[in-house]
Write a protein that holds these residues in place. Structure first.
Motif, PDB file in Angstrom:
ATOM      1  N   THR A  38       0.845  -1.278   0.058  1.00 29.41           N
ATOM      2  CA  THR A  38       0.161   0.069  -0.041  1.00 29.41           C
ATOM      3  C   THR A  38       0.904   1.147   0.163  1.00 29.41           C
ATOM      4  N   SER A  40       2.026   4.551   1.695  1.00 29.21           N
ATOM      5  CA  SER A  40       1.835   5.205   3.154  1.00 29.21           C
ATOM      6  C   SER A  40       3.067   5.693   3.623  1.00 29.21           C
ATOM      7  N   ASN A  66       1.387   0.084  -6.793  1.00 33.35           N
ATOM      8  CA  ASN A  66       0.618  -0.083  -5.588  1.00 33.35           C
ATOM      9  C   ASN A  66       0.108  -1.413  -5.930  1.00 33.35           C
ATOM     10  N   GLY A  68      -1.823  -3.054  -3.317  1.00 33.59           N
ATOM     11  CA  GLY A  68      -3.207  -3.064  -2.666  1.00 33.59           C
ATOM     12  C   GLY A  68      -3.632  -4.323  -2.046  1.00 33.59           C
ATOM     13  N   CYS A  87       6.082  -5.890   1.248  1.00 34.88           N
ATOM     14  CA  CYS A  87       4.910  -6.278   2.067  1.00 34.88           C
ATOM     15  C   CYS A  87       5.368  -7.028   3.455  1.00 34.88           C
ATOM     16  N   ASN A 170      -7.733  -2.095  -0.081  1.00 36.88           N
ATOM     17  CA  ASN A 170      -7.823  -0.753  -0.647  1.00 36.88           C
ATOM     18  C   ASN A 170      -9.253  -0.164  -0.460  1.00 36.88           C
TER      19      ASN A 170
END
Length: 331
Positions: A38, A40, A66, A68, A87, A170
């Protein structure tokens, strides 16, 4: 486990990759294609390394998409749509147990806590986690570290909440805004922006409550790592330098560097987000994962009923290059 792997492979074909303009989309020898779980401020060192020119110094550029969700990020790596996945390390564990011919391995850890904040519909200055008893909470998808960490927190506190787990990663915030559940977990800067807009209130930090675990890591297929040792080392060096910079620099300056990576987000919100993550000590110094931390993660996955067989540290984790880079930068 087979069902999970089938889902990953389907995602590899159908996942929609949303590019961020860090670099051109064209694959070349001087580009590392990174698929992040994601987007961030939790991952600020990655963007700072780019903004400060650390990757350029190493002779390459990055192209970020991205995913998601960790399953989609791993799918992109397995389908060769990304060189590096970023991730939770649980994705590597699941893939390893599935018997991949070219299993990805983790070569660097960035965050050591859950990066999500619990957002409620009303302001709670003295929030107590036991307030969640019997409440509906959007917490993530089954098998993902965000949900498993949240489940771990509730289990440790003996709190039984009704977890909503059928919403795509998402789409969680949109579902909450649409009226689903009493609480929702959100990453920064979404949580602060959501609060600023008067749509909800940050009541607690999941990461602060859960303690340290290897939360977000860099991984790549073994074949890519073996063929591109200079890129792997350069990526780790650039990010380790950025982590050091972040921890030694005021949040306002950091926010100014981050703003171009978060279109539509104000410097003030980014400053607040950086401070929120600094407050919970979100980032590692040394990107070489510790075996004890990996074992803690497997404890959490087991506790959630998502791990039928434990994986040895050396099977899926590489630390030599990250340790070397750390020694150079912090000598």
């Amino acid at each position: 486990m087979k069902k999970r792997l089938i889902t990953v492979l389907i995602a590899a074909v159908f996942a929609i990759m949303i590019p961020f303009a860090f670099a051109g989309c064209k694959k070349d020898d001087k580009t590392i294609r990174i698929n992040e779980v994601t987007h961030s401020v939790f991952y600020a060192p990655l963007y700072l390394a780019d903004a400060l020119g650390y990757f350029e110094e190493e002779g390459f550029k990055i192209d970020i998409t991205n995913g998601g969700g960790a399953d989609k990020t791993m799918a992109a790596v397995l389908a060769n749509e990304a060189d590096v996945g970023f991730c939770g390390p649980e994705a590597v564990v699941y893939t390893y147990l599935g018997g991949s011919d070219d299993c990805p391995k983790v070569f660097g850890q960035l965050t050591k806590r859950d990066g999500s904040f619990l957002v409620g519909r009303v302001k709670e200055d003295n929030f107590d986690w036991k307030t969640l008893e019997g409440k509906d909470v959007i917490g993530g998808r089954p098998g993902g570290v965000p949900l498993m960490t949240f489940q771990y927190v509730l289990k440790q506190l003996n709190v039984k909440a009704n977890l909503v787990t059928n919403i795509d990663f998402n789409l969680m915030t949109a579902a909450f805004e649409g009226g689903t559940a009493d609480y929702c977990t959100m990453f920064e800067p979404v949580a602060s922006e959501y609060q600023k807009a008067g749509k909800g209130f940050i009541v607690g930090s999941v990461g602060q409550q859960a303690g340290e675990i290897p939360y977000t890591c860099f991984m790549a297929k073994s074949s890519y790592i073996n063929k591109n040792p200079e890129k792997i080392e350069g990526l780790l060096r650039g990010i380790t330098k950025a982590i050091k910079y972040l921890k030694q620099t005021d949040s306002a300056t950091v926010a100014k560097l981050l703003v171009k990576y978060f279109d539509g987000t104000s410097e003030e919100s980014l400053k607040t987000s950086v401070e929120s993550y600094a407050k919970i000590d979100a980032w590692v110094d040394n990107m070489a994962m510790k075996e004890s931390a990996f074992n803690n993660l497997q404890d959490i996955i087991e506790s959630a009923g998502e791990l039928k067989q434990r994986v040895s540290f050396d099977s899926v984790i590489l630390t030599e290059t990250a340790q070397k880079v750390y020694g150079e930068i912090y000598k």
